[in-house]
Design an enzyme around this catalytic site. Structure first.
Site, mmCIF file in Angstrom:
data_model
loop_
_atom_site.group_PDB
_atom_site.id
_atom_site.type_symbol
_atom_site.label_atom_id
_atom_site.label_comp_id
_atom_site.label_asym_id
_atom_site.label_seq_id
_atom_site.Cartn_x
_atom_site.Cartn_y
_atom_site.Cartn_z
ATOM 1 N N PHE A 136 0.971 -1.238 0.349
ATOM 2 C CA PHE A 136 0.364 0.029 0.161
ATOM 3 C C PHE A 136 0.738 1.387 0.278
ATOM 4 C CE2 PHE A 136 -2.461 -3.577 2.111
ATOM 5 C CZ PHE A 136 -4.014 -2.973 1.381
ATOM 6 N N ASP A 137 0.437 1.991 -0.545
ATOM 7 C CA ASP A 137 1.087 4.121 -0.680
ATOM 8 C C ASP A 137 0.237 4.043 1.137
ATOM 9 O OD1 ASP A 137 1.689 5.865 -1.617
ATOM 10 O OD2 ASP A 137 -0.412 6.599 -1.996
#
Lengths: 241, 241
Positions: A8-9
């Site tokens: 995930f960003d």
């Protein structure tokens, strides 16, 4: 190809960077949203310019620099106490409301989850701690480790290097369309959480899937996760014979 | 150090990219300025993303892609004839009014002048031809030669490679603050034409000089040009003894 891990960003994806707009609005009535948007745009711009020119500074510095520019551009008070209050808010960004539940579900699927962010650890660790999201993740990867920002390949390479799977076997999730495209260019499967209903980027590449919230990521991973290491079923055994 | 050559950015510096706003306003009343601004922002963004990710496409392609995105984002007609008309306008950008006179004066100083642009030659050459500015320049350098966009060092390196002077002996002129900073990072002297009265970028580096129009570049070069190759004066001869 089955998904073996999800990366995930952080900013914009797990944490709502525009939640600083509320404080900004308190400080500068009528200008909060505008300041938050300009600040975010300049923050990303500076990260790219510094990477292109080989002039790396940690994201915390870039975040402060871009705030100072934005305050000056909007002719707002750029004194140290104001800058400090707004920068401190970056350590208290709100989590999008569906994220904790969605991450819990993804954990139950048995896939390792990681964060891969432009942020440096002194920014990310307190944010992760206060948000309560920390326990969901097995790795916290920072662009600071390679002294470049996204979309430089060296940043995305941290995923395969750390998690031990090829990029093509992992799903990269971002609310930033350019990040989802950058991850695809690098070789990840990617998912774009299009929270704001934007048109897709015209970069000649598209994320593998798009949705409007982290709930859609869960649905996508459920249907694309690599089979858990269980005894092969009859039909699978046949394939191996 | 005395200036031995002057290198100019093209888009925004010699040519007014926002002059497309007039056609845009005719096509989309009330939206012309907004479209022109978004288009320019996305054009620059795409050039940087493609360079960061090693996904080069010529600037003409990037210019068209960013226009299509911008039309869709603003929910405007993005059909081929509209796109073509607007892209064609990039070959007819207006020259800032003071530029021809200023370039003529710089030529009289005997310094070589060059252009170093993100644009590819199929974009730049017709624009230069129709503008009448062509004869002032001894070199037309394009990012396309190195398949990267500014602020990648390989692009700025075209100046020293072609003109035969060290970057520190040349003045790089741009109306784009980030470009003037990028050139300084690379090693040029740089001049920022701050046409819009913007605050300086907060990138930890500043152009050597700033002005509001090309007239100010002429004044700066006049007072900083390297001495013409003339017989040394008495005092200079003393230094050599």
């Amino acid at each position: 190809m089955g998904i073996k891990a999800v990366i995930f960003d952080a900013y914009g994806t797990l944490f709502d960077v525009y939640s600083v707009a509320r404080l900004a609005e308190t400080l500068f009535p009528g200008q909060g949203a505008k300041l938050a948007e300009l600040w975010r745009d300049k923050q990303i711009e500076y990260s790219r310019l510094r990477t292109l020119s080989g002039q790396y500074r940690p994201f915390s510095q870039v975040t402060q620099d871009s705030l100072v520019f934005s305050l000056r551009k909007l002719r707002l008070d750029d004194s140290s106490p104001i800058v400090q209050r707004l920068v401190d808010q970056y350590g208290r960004l709100e989590v999008f409301p569906e994220n904790a539940g969605a991450l819990a579900e993804l954990c139950e699927l048995g896939l390792p989850l990681a964060i891969l962010s432009n942020g440096d650890l002194p920014m990310l660790e307190p944010l992760l701690a206060q948000s309560g999201l920390g326990p969901y993740f097995t790795a916290l990867l920072s662009a600071d480790q390679v002294r470049r920002f996204k979309t430089a390949p060296e940043v995305y390479q941290l995923g395969p290097d750390t998690l031990g799977h090829a990029a093509a076997q992992m799903l990269f999730v971002s609310s930033n369309a350019w990040d989802a495209c950058g991850a695809r260019w690098f070789g990840y499967q990617s998912f774009w959480i299009n929270r704001a209903g934007q048109p897709p980027e015209e970069l000649g590449i598209a994320p593998d899937a798009t949705g409007s919230s982290m709930r859609d990521v869960v649905a996508h991973v459920r249907s694309h996760a690599a089979a858990s290491p269980q005894p092969p079923s009859h039909s699978e055994r046949k394939d191996n014979e």
